[in-house]
Design a protein around this motif. Sequence first.
Motif, short mmCIF file in Angstrom:
data_model
loop_
_atom_site.label_atom_id
_atom_site.label_comp_id
_atom_site.label_asym_id
_atom_site.label_seq_id
_atom_site.Cartn_x
_atom_site.Cartn_y
_atom_site.Cartn_z
N ASN A 299 0.67 -1.18 0.03
CA ASN A 299 -0.07 -0.02 0.04
C ASN A 299 1.03 1.10 0.14
OD1 ASN A 299 -2.50 -1.47 0.07
ND2 ASN A 299 -2.62 -1.45 2.21
N PRO A 300 1.74 1.41 -0.86
CA PRO A 300 2.47 2.68 -0.79
C PRO A 300 2.00 3.76 -1.11
CG PRO A 300 2.90 1.31 -2.88
CD PRO A 300 2.10 0.48 -2.00
N GLU A 301 0.75 3.80 -1.60
CA GLU A 301 -0.27 5.01 -1.84
C GLU A 301 -0.71 5.68 -0.45
OE1 GLU A 301 -1.22 1.98 -2.14
OE2 GLU A 301 -3.25 1.62 -2.26
N PRO B 184 -3.88 13.35 0.91
CA PRO B 184 -4.23 12.72 -0.38
C PRO B 184 -3.09 13.06 -1.43
CG PRO B 184 -6.01 13.86 0.52
CD PRO B 184 -4.71 14.38 1.49
N VAL B 185 -2.96 12.05 -2.22
CA VAL B 185 -2.22 11.98 -3.49
C VAL B 185 -2.98 11.94 -4.93
CG1 VAL B 185 0.20 11.40 -2.42
CG2 VAL B 185 -1.31 9.56 -3.44
N SER B 186 -2.38 12.43 -5.88
CA SER B 186 -2.74 12.04 -7.32
C SER B 186 -1.93 11.40 -7.88
CB SER B 186 -3.37 13.42 -7.99
OG SER B 186 -4.17 14.06 -7.34
N ILE B 187 -2.60 10.34 -8.60
CA ILE B 187 -1.74 9.43 -9.54
C ILE B 187 -2.30 9.62 -10.77
CG2 ILE B 187 -1.43 7.15 -10.24
CD1 ILE B 187 -1.73 6.18 -7.46
N HIS B 188 -1.46 9.90 -11.82
CA HIS B 188 -1.47 10.12 -13.22
C HIS B 188 -1.74 8.89 -13.94
CE1 HIS B 188 -0.27 10.83 -17.32
NE2 HIS B 188 -1.20 11.44 -17.33
N LYS C 296 3.01 -9.59 -4.20
CA LYS C 296 3.16 -8.93 -5.53
C LYS C 296 2.28 -8.01 -5.95
CE LYS C 296 3.12 -13.53 -6.99
NZ LYS C 296 3.00 -14.52 -8.00
N MET C 297 1.28 -7.69 -5.23
CA MET C 297 0.34 -6.52 -5.53
C MET C 297 1.04 -5.17 -5.60
SD MET C 297 -2.23 -7.97 -2.65
CE MET C 297 -3.32 -6.34 -2.67
N GLY C 298 1.91 -4.99 -4.81
CA GLY C 298 2.66 -3.76 -4.81
C GLY C 298 3.15 -3.34 -5.84
N ARG C 299 3.50 -3.99 -6.68
CA ARG C 299 4.52 -3.66 -7.82
C ARG C 299 3.66 -2.42 -8.67
NH1 ARG C 299 7.41 -7.17 -12.22
NH2 ARG C 299 8.13 -5.32 -13.62
N SER C 300 2.51 -2.95 -9.21
CA SER C 300 1.96 -1.70 -10.08
C SER C 300 1.75 -0.38 -9.43
CB SER C 300 0.59 -2.36 -10.77
OG SER C 300 -0.29 -2.58 -9.72
N LYS C 301 1.17 -0.53 -8.11
CA LYS C 301 1.21 0.74 -7.39
C LYS C 301 2.41 1.70 -7.27
CE LYS C 301 -2.53 -1.09 -4.25
NZ LYS C 301 -3.00 -1.09 -2.85
N PHE C 302 3.73 0.92 -6.98
CA PHE C 302 4.87 1.73 -7.02
C PHE C 302 5.16 2.48 -8.34
CE2 PHE C 302 5.95 -0.68 -3.20
CZ PHE C 302 6.86 0.02 -2.36
N GLU C 303 4.82 1.71 -9.50
CA GLU C 303 5.01 2.19 -10.74
C GLU C 303 4.23 3.22 -11.17
OE1 GLU C 303 4.38 -1.33 -13.36
OE2 GLU C 303 6.40 -2.00 -12.91
N LYS C 304 2.87 3.15 -10.54
CA LYS C 304 1.86 4.27 -10.74
C LYS C 304 2.46 5.63 -9.98
CE LYS C 304 -2.47 1.98 -11.31
NZ LYS C 304 -3.91 2.04 -10.49
#
Length: 265
Positions: free
Chosen positions: A37-39, A45-49, A221-229
């Motif tokens: 959950n790096p978000e 609050p943060v915005s992810i493009h 493994k779930m965190g990977r795409s969140k780190f990328e985003k």
Amino acid sequence: MSGIIFNIKKFAVHDGPGIRTTLFLKGCPLRCRWCHNPESWTPEPVSIHRQIRLDGHIHNDSERIGVLTTVEEIMQELERERIIMEESGGGVTLSGGEPLMQPDFSKEILIQSSQAGFHTAIDTSGYADREIFRKIAPYTNLFLYDLKIMDPEEHKKFTGCNNEIILRNFEWLVRQDCEIIVRTPLIRGITDTPDNLEQLLTFLIPYQDTLKQIDFLTCHKMGRSKFEKLGLPYAFSGIDPTPSQSEVTKITSMFRNEGFTVTQS
Ligand code: SF4
């Protein structure tokens, strides 16, 4: 009273007994390399493009993570889940991030949930002032307490923080007779090493009679795409950080053989 949450998970079955509603609060003082959950990390609050491809066109969009919410709104949400939570022996769990980064908000949710008759649990890294634990303990039925790495230097290297405060808070909670489930993520080569597991076992043995159980967590493994985003570097690109099932079975046996109740999720 209001605070910032970034998710509400209903029908949660891995965050304490029964079927639960898990609230994810923003903010965490740690930076675990395997975080899923790096978000949650920043308190605000943060915005992810993100880009969406539609009809051959690329549309730019952004997703906002984190919303200011009042305790009253949360209690209304919990009331909607009352029947399922009561019939399953479930309740409400505060998670994150580190929910104790918003201590007053967490405390108020725990107080009002207790008054409403809900079982309360908090999923914590243990990295918070003792005074905060002192304030919330009377309203918390169960602590889901993370113990990740026992060596202080290794802990700092892989989570960004020293573990002394975490271990001292754990010992304090045990002395207060709080109900505790230890949660340990199994990360290949980091938390699943023989050294770390032996140190964890040695640390926990004196508390065996008071600990409810140990949960070994294996899905990372779930965190990977969140780190990328989020544009953050991911430490496990091309590597599966989860130990094999036979390795996990050996680890759970090691603790069961010493008399601990162990689960894997
Ligand atoms: S304590 Fe939990 S939320 Fe915080 S960085 Fe570590 S895994 Fe992520």
